[in-house]
Design an enzyme around this catalytic site. Structure first.
Site, PDB file in Angstrom:
ATOM      1  N   LYS A  72       0.811  -1.228   0.000  1.00  0.00           N
ATOM      2  CA  LYS A  72       0.000   0.000   0.000  1.00  0.00           C
ATOM      3  C   LYS A  72       0.846   1.282   0.000  1.00  0.00           C
ATOM      4  CE  LYS A  72      -4.238  -1.651   2.168  1.00  0.00           C
ATOM      5  NZ  LYS A  72      -5.233  -1.392   3.204  1.00  0.00           N
ATOM      6  N   ASN A  93      -5.060   2.388  -1.529  1.00  0.00           N
ATOM      7  CA  ASN A  93      -5.634   1.042  -1.704  1.00  0.00           C
ATOM      8  C   ASN A  93      -6.403   0.924  -3.020  1.00  0.00           C
ATOM      9  OD1 ASN A  93      -7.988   2.435  -1.189  1.00  0.00           O
ATOM     10  ND2 ASN A  93      -8.816   0.927   0.233  1.00  0.00           N
ATOM     11  N   ALA A 136      -4.812   0.981   9.093  1.00  0.00           N
ATOM     12  CA  ALA A 136      -6.241   1.322   9.139  1.00  0.00           C
ATOM     13  C   ALA A 136      -6.454   2.566  10.002  1.00  0.00           C
ATOM     14  CB  ALA A 136      -7.033   0.138   9.695  1.00  0.00           C
ATOM     15  N   ASN A 156      -2.137   3.132  21.847  1.00  0.00           N
ATOM     16  CA  ASN A 156      -1.432   2.099  21.076  1.00  0.00           C
ATOM     17  C   ASN A 156      -0.430   1.358  21.941  1.00  0.00           C
ATOM     18  OD1 ASN A 156      -1.124   0.801  18.550  1.00  0.00           O
ATOM     19  ND2 ASN A 156       0.834   1.849  18.238  1.00  0.00           N
ATOM     20  N   TYR A 229     -13.955  -7.793  11.279  1.00  0.00           N
ATOM     21  CA  TYR A 229     -15.207  -8.356  10.766  1.00  0.00           C
ATOM     22  C   TYR A 229     -15.282  -9.875  10.903  1.00  0.00           C
ATOM     23  CZ  TYR A 229     -12.168  -8.447   6.668  1.00  0.00           C
ATOM     24  OH  TYR A 229     -11.098  -8.616   5.827  1.00  0.00           O
TER      25      TYR A 229
HETATM   26  P1  NAP Z   1      -1.412  -2.812  11.060  1.00  0.00           P
HETATM   27  O1  NAP Z   1      -1.009  -1.740  10.146  1.00  0.00           O
HETATM   28  O2  NAP Z   1      -0.511  -3.997  11.235  1.00  0.00           O
HETATM   29  O3  NAP Z   1      -1.657  -2.139  12.519  1.00  0.00           O
HETATM   30  C1  NAP Z   1      -2.010  -2.918  13.646  1.00  0.00           C
HETATM   31  C2  NAP Z   1      -2.144  -2.041  14.888  1.00  0.00           C
HETATM   32  O4  NAP Z   1      -2.589  -2.867  15.948  1.00  0.00           O
HETATM   33  C3  NAP Z   1      -0.845  -1.401  15.351  1.00  0.00           C
HETATM   34  O5  NAP Z   1      -1.128  -0.185  15.965  1.00  0.00           O
HETATM   35  C4  NAP Z   1      -0.324  -2.400  16.376  1.00  0.00           C
HETATM   36  O6  NAP Z   1       0.438  -1.801  17.421  1.00  0.00           O
HETATM   37  C5  NAP Z   1      -1.607  -2.907  16.996  1.00  0.00           C
HETATM   38  N1  NAP Z   1      -1.485  -4.282  17.449  1.00  0.00           N
HETATM   39  C6  NAP Z   1      -1.272  -5.387  16.696  1.00  0.00           C
HETATM   40  N2  NAP Z   1      -1.258  -6.499  17.468  1.00  0.00           N
HETATM   41  C7  NAP Z   1      -1.463  -6.072  18.741  1.00  0.00           C
HETATM   42  C8  NAP Z   1      -1.544  -6.742  19.993  1.00  0.00           C
HETATM   43  N3  NAP Z   1      -1.421  -8.070  20.100  1.00  0.00           N
HETATM   44  N4  NAP Z   1      -1.735  -6.004  21.107  1.00  0.00           N
HETATM   45  C9  NAP Z   1      -1.853  -4.663  21.029  1.00  0.00           C
HETATM   46  N5  NAP Z   1      -1.778  -3.969  19.868  1.00  0.00           N
HETATM   47  C10 NAP Z   1      -1.589  -4.674  18.734  1.00  0.00           C
HETATM   48  O7  NAP Z   1      -2.836  -3.434  10.667  1.00  0.00           O
HETATM   49  P2  NAP Z   1      -4.058  -2.684   9.936  1.00  0.00           P
HETATM   50  O8  NAP Z   1      -3.930  -2.837   8.462  1.00  0.00           O
HETATM   51  O9  NAP Z   1      -4.211  -1.338  10.518  1.00  0.00           O
HETATM   52  O10 NAP Z   1      -5.285  -3.650  10.358  1.00  0.00           O
HETATM   53  C11 NAP Z   1      -5.676  -3.757  11.710  1.00  0.00           C
HETATM   54  C12 NAP Z   1      -6.998  -4.517  11.846  1.00  0.00           C
HETATM   55  O11 NAP Z   1      -8.018  -3.843  11.136  1.00  0.00           O
HETATM   56  C13 NAP Z   1      -6.988  -5.936  11.301  1.00  0.00           C
HETATM   57  O12 NAP Z   1      -7.722  -6.733  12.195  1.00  0.00           O
HETATM   58  C14 NAP Z   1      -7.718  -5.831   9.967  1.00  0.00           C
HETATM   59  O13 NAP Z   1      -8.386  -7.016   9.609  1.00  0.00           O
HETATM   60  C15 NAP Z   1      -8.723  -4.729  10.279  1.00  0.00           C
HETATM   61  N6  NAP Z   1      -9.140  -3.971   9.088  1.00  0.00           N
HETATM   62  C16 NAP Z   1     -10.477  -3.903   8.792  1.00  0.00           C
HETATM   63  C17 NAP Z   1     -10.904  -3.152   7.696  1.00  0.00           C
HETATM   64  C18 NAP Z   1     -12.368  -3.096   7.371  1.00  0.00           C
HETATM   65  O14 NAP Z   1     -12.705  -2.671   6.251  1.00  0.00           O
HETATM   66  N7  NAP Z   1     -13.255  -3.441   8.262  1.00  0.00           N
HETATM   67  C19 NAP Z   1      -9.989  -2.464   6.911  1.00  0.00           C
HETATM   68  C20 NAP Z   1      -8.618  -2.531   7.260  1.00  0.00           C
HETATM   69  C21 NAP Z   1      -8.213  -3.286   8.360  1.00  0.00           C
HETATM   70  P3  NAP Z   1       2.010  -1.465  17.305  1.00  0.00           P
HETATM   71  O15 NAP Z   1       2.119  -0.077  16.734  1.00  0.00           O
HETATM   72  O16 NAP Z   1       2.488  -1.584  18.692  1.00  0.00           O
HETATM   73  O17 NAP Z   1       2.597  -2.516  16.384  1.00  0.00           O
END
Ligand code: NAP
Length: 293
Positions: A72, A93, A136, A156, A229
């Site tokens: 991305k 995206n 996200a 965070n 989801y």
């Molecule tokens: P990402 O860029 O990897 O970011 C993940 C975030 O969550 C970071 O801030 C990370 O913290 C934190 N995190 C990850 N694991 C953790 C844990 N075990 N404990 C505490 N904090 C944790 O991922 P993303 O693309 O933003 O996606 C995140 C979620 O959103 C996923 O579940 C994805 O499926 C969902 N999503 C949904 C949609 C939708 O359309 N509904 C769209 C996009 C994403 P750090 O900074 O400390 O690493």
């Protein structure tokens, strides 16, 4: 629908793409709008092929494409023009191809905001908290800023990442008051939040028993939005519902961001006569069947 020489092609690129719902969602939207178009997913397992893939898309006249993890950000250097919001948040995206000229957008944050708007939730001047500061969270934070929120709280695991997101928003929207907190230090986190959004994977299948922060810490007027989801309703959302709070799950955002991509690719879909509620309902049924949630 038959494939013929007029069929327009759209696609997804990323790695891995095998679990992506995008082909199902986009092909169903094409079908329900009687469009002669198809959507395929291409796995690019070697980042060195990314530029070649973009050249191929230009050369073949593929109408547009989506980009997912991990490209991305990296893809932006091969795109001719980037939309203002996507430029601020630093990731795209969706790409539109007009005669070989590529224009990049990010529809995630707008998909999120649309679901609030559809339930007549006004976010102007509101205090919003994001749990997470990843991809996200970036898209949502920038879209919320464009909608005129007053305060943003970023909670965070890695506070350094929260501060990076704070700076990115603050540089463009200096009037928004932003504070950062570490997840797990509940006592310091403000409780007077209008909308609390989980953007971390905490609570996502198979980790379905976890919650990011106890909903009990907040007022019953706080709106809870989990962008996860799978499951359709996370444990966090079920707990907030028990407290009588308004809640949202992630499927609506997922479908909305796809519809925004489609409208970028095909202006004909901006037509007011299209029954998007019906289309969203059909897409939702298919997602629920395929995810078995
Ligand atoms: P990402 O860029 O990897 O970011 C993940 C975030 O969550 C970071 O801030 C990370 O913290 C934190 N995190 C990850 N694991 C953790 C844990 N075990 N404990 C505490 N904090 C944790 O991922 P993303 O693309 O933003 O996606 C995140 C979620 O959103 C996923 O579940 C994805 O499926 C969902 N999503 C949904 C949609 C939708 O359309 N509904 C769209 C996009 C994403 P750090 O900074 O400390 O690493």
């Amino acid at each position: 629908m038959n494939i013929d020489s007029d069929t327009k092609l759209y696609c997804l690129i990323g790695n891995p793409i095998s679990k992506s719902l995008s082909p199902m969602i986009h092909n169903l939207i094409f079908q329900l709008n009687s469009m002669n178009a198809k959507y395929l997913a291409f796995n690019i397992d070697n980042a060195e092929y990314l530029e070649k893939a973009v050249d191929g898309i230009r050369a073949l006249g593929i109408g547009g494409f989506n980009i997912t993890i991990p490209y991305k950000i990296e893809i932006m250097k091969y795109i001719d023009e980037i939309d203002e919001k996507a430029k601020i948040l630093g990731a795209i995206n969706t790409v539109l191809n007009i005669n070989g000229k590529l224009r990049g957008f990010n529809t995630d944050g707008d998909g999120f905001v649309k679901s609030l708007r559809d339930r007549e939730i006004d976010i102007k001047d509101k205090k919003v908290a994001l749990i997470g500061a990843g991809g996200a969270a970036h898209s949502i934070a920038v879209s919320l800023a464009f909608e005129g929120i007053k305060e943003l709280v970023i909670i965070n695991r890695t506070t350094q990442n929260a501060y990076k997101l704070k700076k990115l928003v603050e540089d463009v929207f200096p009037n928004i008051h932003i504070n950062c907190y570490e997840i797990g230090r509940e006592t310091s986190i403000p409780k007077d939040i209008d909308i609390l959004i989980n953007t971390t994977p905490i609570g996502m299948y198979p980790d379905a028993d976890s919650v990011p922060i106890s909903p009990r810490l907040f007022s019953t007027s706080t709106i809870f939005y989990d962008i996860i989801y799978k499951p359709q309703k996370t444990k966090w959302i079920l707990e907030a519902e028990k407290l009588g709070c308004k809640t949202f799950g992630g499927l609506d955002m997922l479908i909305n961001q796809a519809i925004y991509s489609q409208k970028i690719w095909n202006k004909s879909l901006m037509n007011d006569s299209i029954d998007w509620n019906y289309i969203k309902g059909e897409v939702l049924k298919n997602i629920i069947n395929s995810l078995q949630i």
